[in-house]
Design a protein around this motif. Structure first.
Motif, PDB file in Angstrom:
ATOM      1  N   ALA A  33      11.333 -31.245 -19.840  1.00 29.98           N
ATOM      2  CA  ALA A  33      10.638 -32.371 -19.177  1.00 29.98           C
ATOM      3  C   ALA A  33       9.617 -32.138 -18.456  1.00 29.98           C
ATOM      4  O   ALA A  33       9.437 -31.117 -17.932  1.00 29.98           O
ATOM      5  CB  ALA A  33      11.736 -33.114 -18.276  1.00 29.98           C
ATOM      6  N   PRO A  34       8.562 -33.179 -18.481  1.00 33.86           N
ATOM      7  CA  PRO A  34       7.235 -32.729 -17.921  1.00 33.86           C
ATOM      8  C   PRO A  34       7.227 -32.298 -16.533  1.00 33.86           C
ATOM      9  O   PRO A  34       6.541 -31.320 -16.141  1.00 33.86           O
ATOM     10  CB  PRO A  34       6.634 -34.006 -18.082  1.00 33.86           C
ATOM     11  N   ASP A  35       8.013 -33.014 -15.694  1.00 36.50           N
ATOM     12  CA  ASP A  35       8.106 -32.632 -14.345  1.00 36.50           C
ATOM     13  C   ASP A  35       8.668 -31.133 -14.066  1.00 36.50           C
ATOM     14  O   ASP A  35       8.134 -30.183 -13.331  1.00 36.50           O
ATOM     15  CB  ASP A  35       8.917 -33.405 -13.210  1.00 36.50           C
ATOM     16  N   ARG A  36       9.873 -30.753 -14.791  1.00 35.06           N
ATOM     17  CA  ARG A  36      10.228 -29.454 -14.844  1.00 35.06           C
ATOM     18  C   ARG A  36       9.280 -28.569 -15.288  1.00 35.06           C
ATOM     19  O   ARG A  36       9.159 -27.183 -14.804  1.00 35.06           O
ATOM     20  CB  ARG A  36      11.611 -29.532 -15.621  1.00 35.06           C
ATOM     21  N   LEU A  37       8.630 -28.728 -16.382  1.00 33.04           N
ATOM     22  CA  LEU A  37       7.794 -27.798 -16.906  1.00 33.04           C
ATOM     23  C   LEU A  37       6.433 -27.564 -16.015  1.00 33.04           C
ATOM     24  O   LEU A  37       6.223 -26.186 -16.049  1.00 33.04           O
ATOM     25  CB  LEU A  37       7.487 -28.403 -18.427  1.00 33.04           C
ATOM     26  N   ALA A  84       3.098 -24.501 -21.691  1.00 32.84           N
ATOM     27  CA  ALA A  84       2.047 -25.588 -21.386  1.00 32.84           C
ATOM     28  C   ALA A  84       1.708 -26.498 -22.606  1.00 32.84           C
ATOM     29  O   ALA A  84       1.389 -27.550 -22.456  1.00 32.84           O
ATOM     30  CB  ALA A  84       0.727 -24.855 -21.002  1.00 32.84           C
ATOM     31  N   ARG A  85       1.943 -25.847 -23.634  1.00 39.50           N
ATOM     32  CA  ARG A  85       1.908 -26.330 -25.147  1.00 39.50           C
ATOM     33  C   ARG A  85       3.211 -27.231 -25.140  1.00 39.50           C
ATOM     34  O   ARG A  85       2.628 -28.235 -25.727  1.00 39.50           O
ATOM     35  CB  ARG A  85       1.829 -25.202 -26.084  1.00 39.50           C
ATOM     36  N   ARG A  86       4.120 -27.113 -24.647  1.00 40.72           N
ATOM     37  CA  ARG A  86       5.001 -28.205 -24.833  1.00 40.72           C
ATOM     38  C   ARG A  86       4.909 -29.118 -24.051  1.00 40.72           C
ATOM     39  O   ARG A  86       5.378 -30.494 -24.295  1.00 40.72           O
ATOM     40  CB  ARG A  86       6.380 -27.519 -24.483  1.00 40.72           C
ATOM     41  N   SER A 116       1.687 -36.201 -24.998  1.00 38.58           N
ATOM     42  CA  SER A 116       0.792 -36.817 -26.052  1.00 38.58           C
ATOM     43  C   SER A 116       1.726 -37.681 -27.005  1.00 38.58           C
ATOM     44  O   SER A 116       1.151 -38.167 -27.850  1.00 38.58           O
ATOM     45  CB  SER A 116       0.070 -35.652 -26.797  1.00 38.58           C
ATOM     46  N   GLY A 117       3.054 -37.515 -26.952  1.00 44.28           N
ATOM     47  CA  GLY A 117       3.751 -38.016 -27.960  1.00 44.28           C
ATOM     48  C   GLY A 117       3.985 -37.456 -29.175  1.00 44.28           C
ATOM     49  O   GLY A 117       4.678 -37.952 -30.160  1.00 44.28           O
ATOM     50  N   ALA A 118       3.546 -36.286 -29.264  1.00 43.71           N
ATOM     51  CA  ALA A 118       3.664 -35.444 -30.562  1.00 43.71           C
ATOM     52  C   ALA A 118       4.883 -34.353 -30.654  1.00 43.71           C
ATOM     53  O   ALA A 118       4.921 -33.722 -31.520  1.00 43.71           O
ATOM     54  CB  ALA A 118       2.258 -34.693 -30.942  1.00 43.71           C
ATOM     55  N   ALA A 119       5.591 -34.352 -29.444  1.00 46.40           N
ATOM     56  CA  ALA A 119       6.704 -33.531 -29.274  1.00 46.40           C
ATOM     57  C   ALA A 119       7.681 -33.619 -30.413  1.00 46.40           C
ATOM     58  O   ALA A 119       8.236 -34.650 -30.931  1.00 46.40           O
ATOM     59  CB  ALA A 119       7.151 -33.625 -27.772  1.00 46.40           C
ATOM     60  N   ASP A 161      13.147 -31.168 -31.118  1.00 44.10           N
ATOM     61  CA  ASP A 161      13.683 -29.646 -30.818  1.00 44.10           C
ATOM     62  C   ASP A 161      12.892 -29.036 -29.848  1.00 44.10           C
ATOM     63  O   ASP A 161      11.623 -28.736 -30.225  1.00 44.10           O
ATOM     64  CB  ASP A 161      14.035 -28.920 -32.103  1.00 44.10           C
ATOM     65  N   PRO A 162      13.161 -28.583 -28.648  1.00 45.92           N
ATOM     66  CA  PRO A 162      12.387 -27.810 -27.718  1.00 45.92           C
ATOM     67  C   PRO A 162      12.200 -26.310 -28.119  1.00 45.92           C
ATOM     68  O   PRO A 162      11.065 -25.839 -27.582  1.00 45.92           O
ATOM     69  CB  PRO A 162      13.205 -27.926 -26.415  1.00 45.92           C
ATOM     70  N   GLY A 163      12.778 -26.017 -29.047  1.00 43.49           N
ATOM     71  CA  GLY A 163      12.470 -24.765 -29.566  1.00 43.49           C
ATOM     72  C   GLY A 163      11.771 -24.607 -30.750  1.00 43.49           C
ATOM     73  O   GLY A 163      11.708 -23.564 -31.273  1.00 43.49           O
ATOM     74  N   ARG A 164      11.225 -25.669 -30.904  1.00 39.84           N
ATOM     75  CA  ARG A 164      10.275 -25.793 -32.403  1.00 39.84           C
ATOM     76  C   ARG A 164       8.681 -26.221 -32.126  1.00 39.84           C
ATOM     77  O   ARG A 164       8.682 -27.191 -31.219  1.00 39.84           O
ATOM     78  CB  ARG A 164      10.704 -26.620 -33.261  1.00 39.84           C
ATOM     79  N   ASP A 165       7.870 -25.621 -32.435  1.00 35.54           N
ATOM     80  CA  ASP A 165       6.534 -25.959 -32.172  1.00 35.54           C
ATOM     81  C   ASP A 165       6.183 -27.285 -33.235  1.00 35.54           C
ATOM     82  O   ASP A 165       6.421 -27.220 -34.315  1.00 35.54           O
ATOM     83  CB  ASP A 165       5.547 -25.025 -32.493  1.00 35.54           C
ATOM     84  N   SER A 166       5.583 -28.254 -32.505  1.00 32.67           N
ATOM     85  CA  SER A 166       5.289 -29.215 -33.343  1.00 32.67           C
ATOM     86  C   SER A 166       3.867 -29.034 -34.232  1.00 32.67           C
ATOM     87  O   SER A 166       3.107 -28.235 -34.168  1.00 32.67           O
ATOM     88  CB  SER A 166       4.853 -30.351 -32.472  1.00 32.67           C
TER      89      SER A 166
END
Length: 586
Positions: A458-462, A567-569, A575-578, A581-586
């Motif tokens: 989540a953005p705030d936690r990241l 930071a990438r995540r 940007s809405g491109a996530a 799967d949090p373990g997978r790069d978009s």
């Protein structure tokens, strides 16, 4: 008594007039000879040995069934499930693998040393049925009773029973409880912790995890008195664990609600009474029925609402299972192309820091390459296979700090115990080839550079994690005070008071701060940090070209990798491109 006479020769030629002398000899009857042999002069002067002493080294010997007894502390209480198959084999082929035997000091009979009680019982059955001598006299290897005889015998029987026919959960639990008592005797009566018990069992060749010892103790203490039939007939580990979790959840609910009431019974008695009603067959045992009955009894005694109490217990049970559940083993990463890197499976929650999964791009060639199709004519795969295997072996050795002492027998026992307990042993040779050796401390220790846990996604936690990593990286150059968290951007900004202060910083501190400022992607303020100069400082900072005085430490480098991954995540999420799967790069 008859008397006979004869001449005694002297060895000289007789002279004239010589007359030989005669001597009278008394002829003894058999009775007279027996009386003389039994006279006091023929008695033994020393003590009489009642039995021969046992050999002091391993010695083959033949013993009869009358001389041999089973090991009296054998953990197996129920009949070996493979009894009939073993009996048929011994009937047809004889005893291919006679058990080793021993004898306690001063013991009257030999006993089975480590595993073999089932074979001894089968030999007794076959001797009773056939009266064939081959089942009565057996050739065995005698091994002297060791100094730590009882514990060596018990752990040996535990291990052999796992190899030749798995024990039930409760048999294993009782065997380990017996071992605990023997270890405490060795320890002068001092109680052993579960971790120390696990360590000693492993040292004696029967490895068991501490978490399993805890469950076994609960089963012996709380479940065995109520449902012995179900347990001895093979109630499995998972059902035992769920039952133990249910008991603890109900006990907590009882303690909370009993404060305002005066129930007629305590919870321990209630649990035993309810559970004993279900001591039938394992196939007919229903955990849900146990829970329904237990909750129903608690509702009556505590004057509570059934649905409310049931939901409270379910919620507590779910939380406890989450806390005590075993970590899932890592699944092998699927072969994928480096152009689309994906992380390996998420690491287990309890995995030791220092062994984490690597991105697929870092997998060895044997895991990324596509194997040639049979018949395609790509015969070079056969030539390169030995080369790849050699590279893998060399890389594997690079991950070994010190070799672990083990034997094939110990590994076999470990695998069998793990299978019985539902564990998955880590495959070092497989995991090491796709592991990044990570051991980084700090507020958020890193066990996997790439994987992002769902609770962190989540953005705030990241931003919180990114800012913390930036501070820890800057602390290496003594400029952590120049890093401030931010609710925008990637989570942090670099601040300085004056340009002169920046110029006064050491080269390493200035380069580190400039790097973090550039990564923050914040508008360049009038701080004196020259981002253009980073071009010259980046190589010395990251890999130390020209000397190591400006090189970032290994721990700092791993934190930098983690900061970049988060930071990438974060940017993908905003940007809405996530990806989902949090373990997978978009």
């Amino acid at each position: 008594m008859p008397v006979r006479s004869f001449a005694v020769p002297t060895g000289r030629r007789p002279s004239a007039g010589y007359r030989p002398r005669t001597t009278a000899v008394v002829e003894l009857t058999p009775q007279d000879m027996a009386a003389k042999l039994m006279a006091s002069g023929f008695e033994r002067g020393g003590p009489t040995a009642k039995a021969l002493s046992d050999p002091i080294a391993d010695t083959p010997m033949v013993v009869t069934l009358d001389q041999l007894r089973p090991y009296d502390h054998d953990p197996r209480v129920t009949r070996n499930p493979a009894y009939e198959e073993i009996k048929a084999s011994i009937r047809e082929r004889g005893l291919d693998a006679p058990p080793a035997i021993t004898r306690r000091p001063g013991g009257a009979h030999y006993i089975i040393r480590n595993g073999g009680n089932t074979r001894l019982a089968i030999l007794r059955d076959l001797w009773s049925e056939t009266k064939e001598e081959r089942f009565f006299r057996i050739a065995c290897l005698f091994r002297p009773w060791p100094q730590r005889g009882e514990i060596v015998a018990l752990t040996g029987h535990l291990a052999e029973n796992e190899l030749r026919g798995g024990l039930t959960f409760i048999e294993r639990a009782l065997g380990i409880e017996k071992a605990r008592g023997l270890y405490e005797q060795e320890n002068g009566g001092q109680a052993l912790s579960q971790s120390e018990l696990a360590r000693r069992l492993t040292a004696d060749g029967y490895p068991v995890q501490q978490s399993h010892i805890s469950r076994m103790q609960d089963a012996v203490r709380y479940l065995l008195p109520a449902i012995p039939t179900v347990l001895y007939r093979g109630l499995g580990r998972h059902q035992v664990e769920r039952l133990a979790v249910l008991r603890k959840a109900c006990e907590r609910a009882w303690e909370r609600r009993a404060l305002g009431h005066q129930p007629a019974v305590d919870f321990a008695s209630l649990f035993q009474d309810v559970l004993s009603q279900f001591d039938t067959q394992p196939d007919g045992f229903s955990l849900q029925r146990v829970q329904d009955e237990l909750v129903g009894q608690m509702v009556e005694l505590l004057e509570a609402d059934y649905d409310t109490l049931s939901l409270e217990i379910d919620d507590s049970e779910i939380r406890q299972r989450a806390l005590t559940s075993e970590p899932q083993p890592m699944s092998p990463a699927a072969p994928i192309m480096p152009a689309a890197p994906r992380p390996a499976s998420p690491p287990p929650a309890g995995m030791q820091v220092g062994a984490s999964a690597a991105p697929a791009a870092e997998l060895p060639p044997t895991q990324n390459a596509v194997a040639p199709v049979a018949g395609s004519g790509q015969g070079e795969g056969e030539d390169t296979a030995p080369v790849l295997a050699s590279r893998d072996a060399e890389r594997l050795q690079g991950h070994i700090v010190s070799p672990a002492p083990t034997t094939e027998r110990l590994q076999s026992i470990q695998r069998l115990v793990a299978d019985q307990l539902g564990d998955k042993l880590p495959d070092f040779e497989t995991n090491a080839l796709r592991a990044i050796p990570v051991q980084v401390g700090g507020l958020y220790p890193i066990s996997d550079v790439w994987y992002i846990e769902p609770g962190l996604d989540a953005p705030d936690r990241l931003r919180v994690h990114i800012a913390q990593f930036a501070r820890e990286i800057a602390e290496e150059a003594a400029v952590a005070g120049q890093i401030e968290p931010s609710e925008s951007g990637i989570g942090f900004i670099c601040v300085t008071s004056t340009i002169a202060q920046v110029k006064a910083l050491p080269a390493f501190a200035r380069a580190m701060l400039t790097l973090l400022d550039a990564l923050s992607a914040a508008p360049a303020p009038a701080t004196g940090l020259d981002r253009a100069r980073l071009t010259d400082d980046l190589a010395p900072l990251l890999h130390g070209s020209g000397g190591t005085s400006m090189r970032m430490s290994d721990a700092g480098l791993v934190k930098l990798f983690r900061l970049l991954r988060l930071a990438r995540r974060l940017l993908d999420l905003e940007s809405g491109a996530a990806s989902a799967d949090p373990g997978r790069d978009s």
